[in-house]
Design a protein around this motif. Sequence first.
Motif, short mmCIF file in Angstrom:
data_model
loop_
_atom_site.label_atom_id
_atom_site.label_comp_id
_atom_site.label_asym_id
_atom_site.label_seq_id
_atom_site.Cartn_x
_atom_site.Cartn_y
_atom_site.Cartn_z
N ALA A 97 -5.99 67.93 -18.29
CA ALA A 97 -4.92 68.94 -18.26
C ALA A 97 -3.55 68.28 -18.20
CB ALA A 97 -5.13 69.88 -17.08
N ALA A 98 -3.45 67.22 -17.41
CA ALA A 98 -2.16 66.52 -17.31
C ALA A 98 -1.77 65.94 -18.67
CB ALA A 98 -2.24 65.43 -16.25
N GLN A 106 -1.12 58.67 -13.07
CA GLN A 106 -1.68 57.31 -13.07
C GLN A 106 -3.16 57.35 -12.74
OE1 GLN A 106 0.24 54.65 -10.38
NE2 GLN A 106 -1.01 52.91 -10.96
N SER A 107 -3.53 58.15 -11.75
CA SER A 107 -4.94 58.24 -11.37
C SER A 107 -5.20 59.50 -10.57
CB SER A 107 -5.37 57.02 -10.55
OG SER A 107 -4.64 56.96 -9.33
N ALA A 108 -6.47 59.90 -10.56
CA ALA A 108 -6.93 61.01 -9.74
C ALA A 108 -8.20 60.55 -9.04
CB ALA A 108 -7.21 62.24 -10.59
N ASP A 109 -8.15 60.46 -7.73
CA ASP A 109 -9.30 60.05 -6.93
C ASP A 109 -9.77 61.25 -6.13
OD1 ASP A 109 -9.37 57.22 -7.57
OD2 ASP A 109 -7.50 57.07 -6.45
N LEU A 110 -11.07 61.47 -6.13
CA LEU A 110 -11.63 62.63 -5.49
C LEU A 110 -12.70 62.22 -4.49
CD1 LEU A 110 -12.38 65.96 -7.08
CD2 LEU A 110 -14.21 64.89 -5.81
N ARG A 111 -12.72 62.89 -3.36
CA ARG A 111 -13.77 62.71 -2.36
C ARG A 111 -14.43 64.07 -2.15
NH1 ARG A 111 -15.35 59.35 1.89
NH2 ARG A 111 -16.20 60.46 3.67
N LEU A 112 -15.76 64.10 -2.24
CA LEU A 112 -16.51 65.32 -2.06
C LEU A 112 -17.51 65.09 -0.92
CD1 LEU A 112 -17.87 67.60 -4.78
CD2 LEU A 112 -19.40 66.90 -2.97
N GLU A 113 -17.46 65.94 0.08
CA GLU A 113 -18.38 65.85 1.22
C GLU A 113 -19.16 67.16 1.31
OE1 GLU A 113 -15.82 65.44 4.59
OE2 GLU A 113 -15.49 63.30 4.25
N THR A 114 -20.44 67.06 1.59
CA THR A 114 -21.24 68.26 1.83
C THR A 114 -21.89 68.15 3.20
OG1 THR A 114 -23.15 67.29 0.71
CG2 THR A 114 -21.74 68.74 -0.59
N LEU A 138 -8.48 65.62 -3.03
CA LEU A 138 -8.04 65.02 -4.28
C LEU A 138 -6.74 64.29 -4.04
CD1 LEU A 138 -8.66 64.93 -7.34
CD2 LEU A 138 -7.40 67.07 -7.55
N ASP A 139 -6.69 63.04 -4.46
CA ASP A 139 -5.50 62.21 -4.33
C ASP A 139 -5.00 61.89 -5.75
OD1 ASP A 139 -3.52 60.39 -3.65
OD2 ASP A 139 -4.91 58.82 -3.00
N VAL A 140 -3.89 62.50 -6.12
CA VAL A 140 -3.34 62.32 -7.46
C VAL A 140 -2.11 61.43 -7.36
CG1 VAL A 140 -2.35 63.48 -9.48
CG2 VAL A 140 -4.20 64.58 -8.17
N ARG A 141 -2.11 60.34 -8.13
CA ARG A 141 -0.96 59.44 -8.19
C ARG A 141 -0.15 59.79 -9.43
NH1 ARG A 141 -0.70 54.72 -5.23
NH2 ARG A 141 0.39 53.81 -6.99
N SER A 142 1.09 60.27 -9.19
CA SER A 142 1.93 60.71 -10.28
C SER A 142 3.39 60.70 -9.83
CB SER A 142 1.54 62.15 -10.69
OG SER A 142 2.44 62.65 -11.66
N GLY A 143 4.28 60.56 -10.77
CA GLY A 143 5.70 60.68 -10.48
C GLY A 143 6.20 62.11 -10.60
N ALA A 144 5.32 63.02 -10.99
CA ALA A 144 5.71 64.43 -11.17
C ALA A 144 5.92 65.08 -9.80
CB ALA A 144 4.62 65.17 -11.94
#
Length: 187
Positions: A97-98, A106-114, A138-144
């Motif tokens: 989408a970006a 730059q990156s999208a890091d995701l952690r999912l816990e159940t 969700l950890d998104v690295r962006s200058g936006a």
Amino acid sequence: MNIQTPSKAIPQATDSEIRIAQNKVIDRLSANPAVAVTTNALTAHVGDGLTCAVQQGKFRTVMDLGPAMGGAARGPGPGFIAKAGIAGCIAIGVKMAAAREGIEIQSADLRLETVSDDLAIFGLGDNRAAPRETRISLDVRSGAPDLVIEALVANVLECSPWFLALRDPQNVTVTTTVNNLNRSGSS
């Protein structure tokens, strides 16, 4: 988050190439919405032991359980594969989408816990086998600007098939055919 990324040996598409590819698909589907409704099928086979071979088209994977559950640990368990599908759908969706919107990420890091009750998978106790709770960060690295990224993520979640499969009820049908080996072939 400290997540290993895939090997750099395979060239990755640029945001521009991702945008161009997606716009071609969007144009094709918009011109003929009937082709947008698809049915995907995969097959799974378990024979001896608990190792399960799964195939869809040219892609194949193997799942298994660890020795504590009677498996041989020949692959990750079904829970891993299911959670990986959700995590990948969201993280890739954010990047797609970006790129389509011209927002540099730059990156999208995701952690999912159940949180689950493991007794329930054996039919023991009073709880259901479905996870009690799922937490996604969700950890998104962006200058936006933050608001731009937050709106992007919200839109992605409303379009993410496997996130929605987790979140929303759906119609699921099951058909079972029994091939009883003890029955004779004649009537």
